[in-house]
Design a protein around this motif. Structure first.
Motif, PDB file in Angstrom:
ATOM      1  N   PRO A  25       0.807  -1.220   0.000  1.00 30.17           N
ATOM      2  CA  PRO A  25       0.000   0.000   0.000  1.00 30.17           C
ATOM      3  C   PRO A  25       0.842   1.273   0.000  1.00 30.17           C
ATOM      4  O   PRO A  25       1.952   1.299   0.517  1.00 30.17           O
ATOM      5  CB  PRO A  25      -0.792  -0.103   1.304  1.00 30.17           C
ATOM      6  N   ARG A  26       0.306   2.292  -0.609  1.00 34.28           N
ATOM      7  CA  ARG A  26       0.841   3.647  -0.527  1.00 34.28           C
ATOM      8  C   ARG A  26      -0.142   4.385   0.384  1.00 34.28           C
ATOM      9  O   ARG A  26      -1.290   4.632   0.000  1.00 34.28           O
ATOM     10  CB  ARG A  26       0.931   4.273  -1.921  1.00 34.28           C
ATOM     11  N   LEU A  78      -4.393   3.899  -0.023  1.00 38.31           N
ATOM     12  CA  LEU A  78      -4.981   3.673   1.300  1.00 38.31           C
ATOM     13  C   LEU A  78      -4.921   4.972   2.094  1.00 38.31           C
ATOM     14  O   LEU A  78      -3.857   5.581   2.222  1.00 38.31           O
ATOM     15  CB  LEU A  78      -4.225   2.574   2.052  1.00 38.31           C
ATOM     16  N   VAL A  79      -6.067   5.395   2.609  1.00 38.64           N
ATOM     17  CA  VAL A  79      -6.154   6.595   3.445  1.00 38.64           C
ATOM     18  C   VAL A  79      -6.643   6.172   4.821  1.00 38.64           C
ATOM     19  O   VAL A  79      -7.643   5.456   4.942  1.00 38.64           O
ATOM     20  CB  VAL A  79      -7.123   7.642   2.841  1.00 38.64           C
ATOM     21  N   HIS A  91     -17.479   8.104  -2.181  1.00 39.95           N
ATOM     22  CA  HIS A  91     -17.801   7.808  -3.580  1.00 39.95           C
ATOM     23  C   HIS A  91     -16.612   8.123  -4.488  1.00 39.95           C
ATOM     24  O   HIS A  91     -16.192   7.279  -5.288  1.00 39.95           O
ATOM     25  CB  HIS A  91     -19.036   8.599  -4.016  1.00 39.95           C
ATOM     26  N   TYR A  92     -16.065   9.334  -4.381  1.00 37.91           N
ATOM     27  CA  TYR A  92     -14.950   9.745  -5.234  1.00 37.91           C
ATOM     28  C   TYR A  92     -13.727   8.848  -5.029  1.00 37.91           C
ATOM     29  O   TYR A  92     -13.086   8.418  -5.987  1.00 37.91           O
ATOM     30  CB  TYR A  92     -14.549  11.198  -4.973  1.00 37.91           C
ATOM     31  N   LEU A  93     -13.395   8.569  -3.767  1.00 36.48           N
ATOM     32  CA  LEU A  93     -12.195   7.785  -3.474  1.00 36.48           C
ATOM     33  C   LEU A  93     -12.374   6.323  -3.867  1.00 36.48           C
ATOM     34  O   LEU A  93     -11.462   5.704  -4.421  1.00 36.48           O
ATOM     35  CB  LEU A  93     -11.828   7.931  -1.998  1.00 36.48           C
ATOM     36  N   THR A  99      -8.883   2.975  -0.834  1.00 35.00           N
ATOM     37  CA  THR A  99      -9.567   2.449   0.347  1.00 35.00           C
ATOM     38  C   THR A  99      -9.378   3.433   1.500  1.00 35.00           C
ATOM     39  O   THR A  99      -8.296   3.997   1.666  1.00 35.00           O
ATOM     40  CB  THR A  99      -8.995   1.071   0.736  1.00 35.00           C
ATOM     41  N   VAL A 100     -10.433   3.615   2.298  1.00 35.30           N
ATOM     42  CA  VAL A 100     -10.374   4.530   3.443  1.00 35.30           C
ATOM     43  C   VAL A 100     -10.760   3.778   4.717  1.00 35.30           C
ATOM     44  O   VAL A 100     -11.775   3.097   4.760  1.00 35.30           O
ATOM     45  CB  VAL A 100     -11.325   5.730   3.252  1.00 35.30           C
TER      46      VAL A 100
END
Length: 103
Positions: A25-26, A78-79, A91-93, A99-100
């Motif tokens: 992941p980043r 990944l946030v 929705h946007y992400l 992934t949040v």
């Protein structure tokens, strides 16, 4: 028992279409919310015409879209955030394959 090479989060993703398994992941860590900042309890919004409400909603949407575009352009997938994530931001992400997790 199983030994894993990686990290496991005991949190669920914020949107059902987001990936639950991410390899290499980043990651972006945020200490802010991904939603429109609401005013303090003393904030008042005076709406004189129906069009005023549409303008206010449009400004909120543009704010969330702008923040999401910055995240999308940073090339993360990944946030992890401590604060809220609006449905629009999810929705946007999600659409961008990001992934949040909300802490």
């Amino acid at each position: 028992s199983v030994v894993l090479d990686g990290v496991i989060f005991n949190k669920d993703v914020t949107h059902p279409t987001m990936k639950r398994r991410i390899e290499n992941p980043r990651i972006l860590l945020l200490d802010c919310d991904l939603e429109y900042k609401k005013g303090e309890s003393t904030t008042a919004l005076e709406i004189m015409k129906e069009n005023d409400m549409h303008k206010a909603l449009k400004l909120e949407e543009e704010h969330v879209k702008r923040n999401c575009d910055h995240i999308i352009n940073s090339n993360v997938n990944l946030v992890i955030t401590e604060k809220g994530v609006s449905d629009l931001a999810q929705h946007y992400l999600s659409k961008a394959g990001i992934t949040v997790f909300r802490r």
